[in-house]
Motif scaffolding. Structure first.
Motif, PDB file in Angstrom:
ATOM      1  N   ILE A 154       3.496  14.234   5.034  1.00  0.00           N
ATOM      2  CA  ILE A 154       3.677  13.407   6.242  1.00  0.00           C
ATOM      3  C   ILE A 154       3.225  11.976   5.977  1.00  0.00           C
ATOM      4  O   ILE A 154       3.883  11.016   6.377  1.00  0.00           O
ATOM      5  N   ILE A 155       2.092  11.824   5.298  1.00  0.00           N
ATOM      6  CA  ILE A 155       1.583  10.487   4.978  1.00  0.00           C
ATOM      7  C   ILE A 155       2.612   9.709   4.163  1.00  0.00           C
ATOM      8  O   ILE A 155       2.930   8.555   4.454  1.00  0.00           O
ATOM      9  N   LYS A 156       3.138  10.367   3.118  1.00  0.00           N
ATOM     10  CA  LYS A 156       4.111   9.690   2.252  1.00  0.00           C
ATOM     11  C   LYS A 156       5.392   9.347   3.014  1.00  0.00           C
ATOM     12  O   LYS A 156       5.941   8.248   2.867  1.00  0.00           O
ATOM     13  N   ALA A 157       5.872  10.288   3.841  1.00  0.00           N
ATOM     14  CA  ALA A 157       7.100  10.040   4.591  1.00  0.00           C
ATOM     15  C   ALA A 157       6.916   8.931   5.617  1.00  0.00           C
ATOM     16  O   ALA A 157       7.799   8.086   5.808  1.00  0.00           O
ATOM     17  N   ALA A 158       5.750   8.903   6.273  1.00  0.00           N
ATOM     18  CA  ALA A 158       5.487   7.875   7.284  1.00  0.00           C
ATOM     19  C   ALA A 158       5.384   6.493   6.657  1.00  0.00           C
ATOM     20  O   ALA A 158       5.922   5.508   7.188  1.00  0.00           O
ATOM     21  N   LEU A 159       4.705   6.399   5.511  1.00  0.00           N
ATOM     22  CA  LEU A 159       4.561   5.102   4.849  1.00  0.00           C
ATOM     23  C   LEU A 159       5.889   4.610   4.288  1.00  0.00           C
ATOM     24  O   LEU A 159       6.108   3.398   4.170  1.00  0.00           O
ATOM     25  N   ALA A 160       6.775   5.537   3.947  1.00  0.00           N
ATOM     26  CA  ALA A 160       8.100   5.124   3.499  1.00  0.00           C
ATOM     27  C   ALA A 160       8.870   4.438   4.620  1.00  0.00           C
ATOM     28  O   ALA A 160       9.671   3.532   4.387  1.00  0.00           O
ATOM     29  N   LEU A 161       8.600   4.837   5.858  1.00  0.00           N
ATOM     30  CA  LEU A 161       9.235   4.220   7.014  1.00  0.00           C
ATOM     31  C   LEU A 161       8.502   2.971   7.483  1.00  0.00           C
ATOM     32  O   LEU A 161       9.109   2.039   8.019  1.00  0.00           O
TER      33      LEU A 161
END
Length: 584
Positions: A524-531
């Motif tokens: 979730i952290i990685k996906a959120a920071l990608a956005l």
């Protein structure tokens, strides 16, 4: 041309009838496993119509046993056991001995051998984990004194039954009466089996406790939930196979230890979530396969023997538990609750019955009696809890009236009486499309992933500060409750396509993650920071390895979960005025 696919037919037929009858059982407020067992009877060889492949179903059931025991290990808590050890350990052992004695006595009256009687009695001595835990949760008793004692009692029973499952194959020649074994040979057999068990336990404690967590940590660092789920299942099945092939002990013991080792790590909740789907799938097939062994005609052929077996389970075993708890000076309310909770048998009984049948220790009639009494006792258990609730309410009301005192003003105290227990009533729910935004677009807001007890407090604090919060939650009952309070919420898995967009993570300023699934938090952290590379992310963990993983993934702040209450998390935000600098 018709092609035969017995494996596919067995799985599809079993699952179809399990779903239909499980749904009906749920609607009738009974445990779904009653429906699963009935489904097995329908597809079994004793009823007309579609018949599943018995040989294949038994192999599928073996996988079910492995994953079921892995789940038992994951839920094993030495802390819970030690909290009630004074009553749970001796109580469970005495109750097992008493129920085994009653079962042996019934077997003796039926003309069976001593070995058959012992195994028959053991099968009647252990309550169903699934039924007991579900009942405690349904009646809000899991956090009560009664619930903690019942849970500790169950842990002791589970450990004892694991040992029984290991010993039955080793002692099968003696128990079945098919071979004469001298006292010296019997001691040798017991000693050999004990050495094998001890060797396996030593390997698991000194190697497994290091290798299993290390392996899972490597997988977690990849940020792939799929790989983590695969790793958990591979470890469960691998330990079961190695235990059997290298040490000659049962699949069940290997899987149990794998689960118990993971339960001590920071990834216990993650592993629980990762394996739950497959475990439930094969657990259903396990119950279906057990139902296939049951011959319903026993109700007509041997009604008195079936009734006697049922009385051992519902009356004899429960009366023994009641007296034991009272001897330890617990109040009648506690003793009655534990007696009712234990007034049924389930998974381990089925495993023992299956092993007893395979090794020709139990005659088909004994297996039918065990399965029949299990079915009836499981069906009766919810009604016993209804009776218990009404009885305890009546007793409590009488006590309240008897002890009512006149206040200084001359009026009777009108303090409201709290119900002893109340079932969880279903709420009306509606689905929210995972790919739809649940509220108008917003910016500069806070996104909360997970609205459990901590999350609810965070929502309250944010609303008090007039902060806009968007919630992502995958439990429908929580989603319904939040939407009733006009709180924007997206229903579904946080990593589902479009879910982070639904709560406008790209436009948010803060992200708070309260879930405890380590692999998912990283993802979730990685996906959120990608956005949103500027997103400030706060999560929590009391494990240093997890903290490092979260920081490496991009979390702004990881707070120690031992001290992270909702107000303390909010203090982090308040201190920084909910800006880019977060401090502890």
């Amino acid at each position: 041309m018709h092609h035969s696919f017995p494996l596919v037919e067995t799985i599809v037929g079993g699952l179809f009838f399990a779903f239909v009858l499980g749904y009906i059982a749920h609607k009738l407020r009974m445990p779904p496993l009653v429906g699963y067992l009935l489904a097995g009877i329908i597809v079994g060889p004793y009823t007309k119509g579609f018949t599943a492949d018995m040989h294949l179903s038994q192999q599928l059931a073996e996988l079910g046993v492995i994953l079921l025991m892995f789940g038992v290990g994951l839920h094993f808590s030495i802390r819970d056991l030690l909290a009630v050890k004074r009553v749970a350990i001796p109580g469970a052992l005495i109750q097992i001995a008493l129920a085994t004695l009653l079962g042996w006595l019934l077997a003796w009256l039926a003309g069976w051998s001593t070995g058959t009687g012992v195994v028959f009695g053991l099968a009647l001595s252990c309550a169903s984990t699934v039924v007991l835990i579900a009942a405690l949760q349904r009646w809000h008793l899991d956090d009560s004194t009664q619930g903690r004692i019942a849970t500790g009692w169950l842990i002791v029973e589970d450990i004892a039954m694991v040992f029984v499952l290991v010993m039955i194959p080793a002692l099968a020649p003696v128990l079945s009466g098919q071979g004469s074994v001298s006292g010296a040979n019997l001691l040798y057999l017991l000693g050999k089996t004990s050495v094998q068990i001890i060797a396996f336990v030593v390997v698991m404690l000194f190697i497994g406790r290091k290798l299993i967590p290390w392996s899972l940590q490597r997988v977690v660092s990849t940020g792939s939930p799929e790989l983590f789920r695969l790793a958990v299942i591979a470890i469960a099945l691998g330990c079961a196979i190695l235990a059997n092939y290298l040490f000659g002990v049962s699949f069940a013991l290997g899987a149990f230890f794998a689960g118990a080792i993971i339960s001590e790590t920071s990834m216990n909740h993650t592993a629980e979530d990762a394996s739950s789907g497959l475990r439930e799938f094969f657990t259903v097939l396990f119950f279906v396969s057990v139902g296939m062994l049951f011959d319903p005609s026993i109700i007509i052929r041997e009604p008195l023997l079936l009734l006697a077996t049922l009385l051992v389970v519902v009356v004899g075993k429960s009366l023994g538990a009641f007296l034991i708890v009272r001897i330890f000076r617990y109040p009648p309310q506690t003793a009655l609750t534990i007696a009712v909770a234990l007034a049924q048998i389930g998974e381990f009984s089925f495993m023992i019955a299956s092993l007893g049948t395979v090794y020709k220790i139990l005659p088909p009639l004994a297996s039918d009696l065990i399965l029949g009494s299990a079915l009836i006792s499981i069906i009766c258990n919810p009604f016993l809890f209804v009776w218990l609730n009404r009885y305890l309410e009546k007793q409590s009301q009488q006590k309240t009236v008897a002890t009512a005192s006149v206040t200084d003003s001359g009026m009777l105290s009108d303090k409201p009486h709290a119900k002893v227990a109340a079932p969880i009533k279903p709420v009306s729910i509606y689905f929210i499309d995972e790919d739809m935004a649940v509220a108008p677009p917003v910016s500069n807001h806070t996104v909360l992933v997970g609205a459990g007890p901590v999350g609810q407090e965070i929502i309250r604090h944010l609303q008090e500060q007039n902060e806009t919060v968007y919630v992502q939650e995958n439990r429908l009952e929580v989603v319904t409750e939040l939407r009733a309070r006009q709180i924007p919420v997206a229903y579904g898995h946080a990593l589902s396509d479009g879910m982070l967009d639904a709560v406008f993570v790209a436009q948010a300023k803060n992200l708070i993650i309260t879930i405890q699934n380590t692999a998912e938090v990283v993802a979730i952290i990685k996906a959120a920071l990608a956005l949103n590379p500027q997103l400030q992310i706060v999560t929590f963990s009391r494990y240093e390895k997890d903290k490092l993983l979260f920081i490496q993934a991009g979390a702004t702040k990881v707070v120690d979960s031992q001290i992270v209450l909702a107000n303390e998390i909010m203090q982090v935000f308040e201190t920084a005025s909910i800006t880019t600098e977060l401090t502890g």
